[in-house]
Write an enzyme that holds these catalytic residues in place. Structure first.
Site, PDB file in Angstrom:
ATOM      1  CG  HIS A   1     -39.985 -48.792  -8.764  1.00 51.26           C
ATOM      2  ND1 HIS A   1     -41.222 -49.444  -9.337  1.00 51.26           N
ATOM      3  CD2 HIS A   1     -39.175 -48.075  -9.701  1.00 51.26           C
ATOM      4  CE1 HIS A   1     -41.268 -48.792 -10.687  1.00 51.26           C
ATOM      5  NE2 HIS A   1     -40.039 -48.095 -10.983  1.00 51.26           N
TER       6      HIS A   1
ATOM      7  CG  HIS B   1     -40.706 -50.794 -14.573  1.00 49.97           C
ATOM      8  ND1 HIS B   1     -39.662 -51.366 -14.108  1.00 49.97           N
ATOM      9  CD2 HIS B   1     -40.496 -49.369 -14.363  1.00 49.97           C
ATOM     10  CE1 HIS B   1     -38.837 -50.682 -13.425  1.00 49.97           C
ATOM     11  NE2 HIS B   1     -39.332 -49.359 -13.439  1.00 49.97           N
TER      12      HIS B   1
ATOM     13  CG  ASP C   1     -40.038 -44.463 -10.981  1.00 50.53           C
ATOM     14  OD1 ASP C   1     -39.136 -45.088 -11.470  1.00 50.53           O
ATOM     15  OD2 ASP C   1     -41.042 -44.053 -11.559  1.00 50.53           O
ATOM     16  CG  ASP C   2     -36.752 -42.403 -12.485  1.00 52.16           C
ATOM     17  OD1 ASP C   2     -35.801 -42.756 -12.678  1.00 52.16           O
ATOM     18  OD2 ASP C   2     -37.917 -42.891 -12.772  1.00 52.16           O
TER      19      ASP C   2
ATOM     20  CD  GLU D   1     -44.803 -45.672 -15.275  1.00 46.85           C
ATOM     21  OE1 GLU D   1     -44.306 -44.592 -14.632  1.00 46.85           O
ATOM     22  OE2 GLU D   1     -44.121 -46.522 -15.810  1.00 46.85           O
TER      23      GLU D   1
END
Length: 372
Positions: free
Chosen positions: A20, A227, A307-308, A230
């Protein structure tokens, strides 16, 4: 931060799978400013958005996101500097270099063609650039890679459908069963995109907005993820599974539904958990609130991911370290996490055996040092 200890060494060299990470989320402020200059892209005026005054001010702003949507506003601005295949290759290569340093042996990475295509970038430029970055990583560091193409929930279903058809027509989607074109096994294995996912704003768009695309992809044997769970509650996870997702990205709200959690554990569905991201986007107030212990106790498979990372300030090793600091996991618990990451990966059995052997050797080397 990781402590300077044997635990830090153990976590650094523990063979990892990352499932991810958004390649566009690996655009550091330095790379954004570099590519903006290279491609003559005008970033927002500092008078209107002070964050873009310099690399330093943009880096500082990244530490203060108030929500998922606040983060996404910067995320989509950052993407605008990507124009040519060489830009996408440079971005992917930068991520893989850092992943290699963090002990990643296998990486399955997301990319978001729709946003780029909407501003006039050709599909082939995007895919060929990312594929080149993947191949460089495989050649230079022995990292196995998989590309996962994401549909964006804040855009229309029609936009996603057009992208899906383009990828099918290009023969880029790896399928595990015979499709309508009756491709041979050799032809099917040429696909450079090994899965489809969906991301962006979770709460608001219909939970099942990509139902028809997922049904078509599922019939072709294309790997599917989504996704879910979350910001949205556990019903988002249930819907993602109902429309065909084979694993769940994030999924931290799973613990709200005991029955669904038992199903996920029973079926071996992998969650791709992103603990630092969850804190940065205010889904939880600390890593200690991410249900790591609950998932371990319930037998839920999960991997730990960044993630980012350029936006959240934590690549995958830092995420591992923060989980260890919050939960004090044992060597055997880390073995379970690492092995489940391998088993949940979209790779062949031979590669899985190879990675599992590496994990076993590493755990045996450090178990006595760490636990006596």
């Amino acid at each position: 931060m990781c402590p300077p200890s044997t635990w830090h060494t153990f976590l650094t060299h523990l063979p990892k799978c990352e499932h991810h990470v958004h390649l566009e989320g690996c655009l550091t402020p330095t790379l954004i400013f570099h590519l903006a200059t290279k491609n003559n892209i005008q970033l927002p005026s500092p008078t209107k958005n002070p964050a873009y005054a310099s690399i330093a001010t943009l880096t500082a702003r990244y530490g203060h996101f108030t929500s998922l949507d606040d983060f996404l506003s910067f995320y989509f601005i950052g993407m605008t500097v990507l124009k040519h295949a060489s830009d996408f290759e440079e971005l992917a290569y930068a991520y893989f270099q850092r992943a290699h340093e963090d002990g990643v042996h296998h990486a399955e990475v997301f990319f978001d063609p729709q946003v780029h295509m909407e501003r006039g970038v050709q599909y082939e430029e995007i895919v060929s650039g990312y594929v080149a970055g993947c191949r460089r990583a495989e050649k230079e560091w022995g990292i196995s890679t998989r590309l996962i193409m994401c549909f964006l929930k804040h855009l229309s279903v029609e936009s996603a459908g057009r992208l899906y058809e383009i990828a099918l027509e290009a023969g880029h989607l790896y399928t595990t069963t015979a499709d309508s074109n009756n491709k041979s096994e050799e032809e099917k294995k040429e696909g450079v995109i090994h899965g489809l996912g969906c991301s962006s704003t979770e709460v608001g768009p219909p939970k099942d907005m990509f139902r028809d695309i997922y049904a078509s992809a599922s019939a072709r044997g294309i790997n599917l993820t989504a996704h879910a769970g979350e910001e949205g509650d556990s019903s988002y996870i249930a819907t993602a599974l109902e429309i065909g997702a084979q694993r769940i990205d994030h999924g931290i709200r799973l613990g709200e539904d005991e029955e669904l959690m038992r199903r996920v554990a029973r079926e071996g569905i992998l969650l791709t958990v992103c603990p630092v991201s969850n804190v940065q986007l205010k889904c939880v107030s600390s890593v200690a609130e991410v249900p790591i212990r609950k998932f371990l106790d319930a037998g839920v498979r999960f991997s730990i991911n960044s993630d980012d990372p350029a936006y959240f300030g934590a690549y995958v090793l830092e995420c591992y370290c923060q989980v260890q600091e919050a939960f004090g996991l044992s060597v055997e618990e880390w073995r379970v996490i690492a092995e489940n990451g391998v088993r949940g990966s979209w790779i062949g059995e031979e590669r899985k055996r190879e990675l599992l052997e590496r994990i076993d050797a590493h755990v045996k080397e450090y178990k006595v040092l760490l636990e006596g």
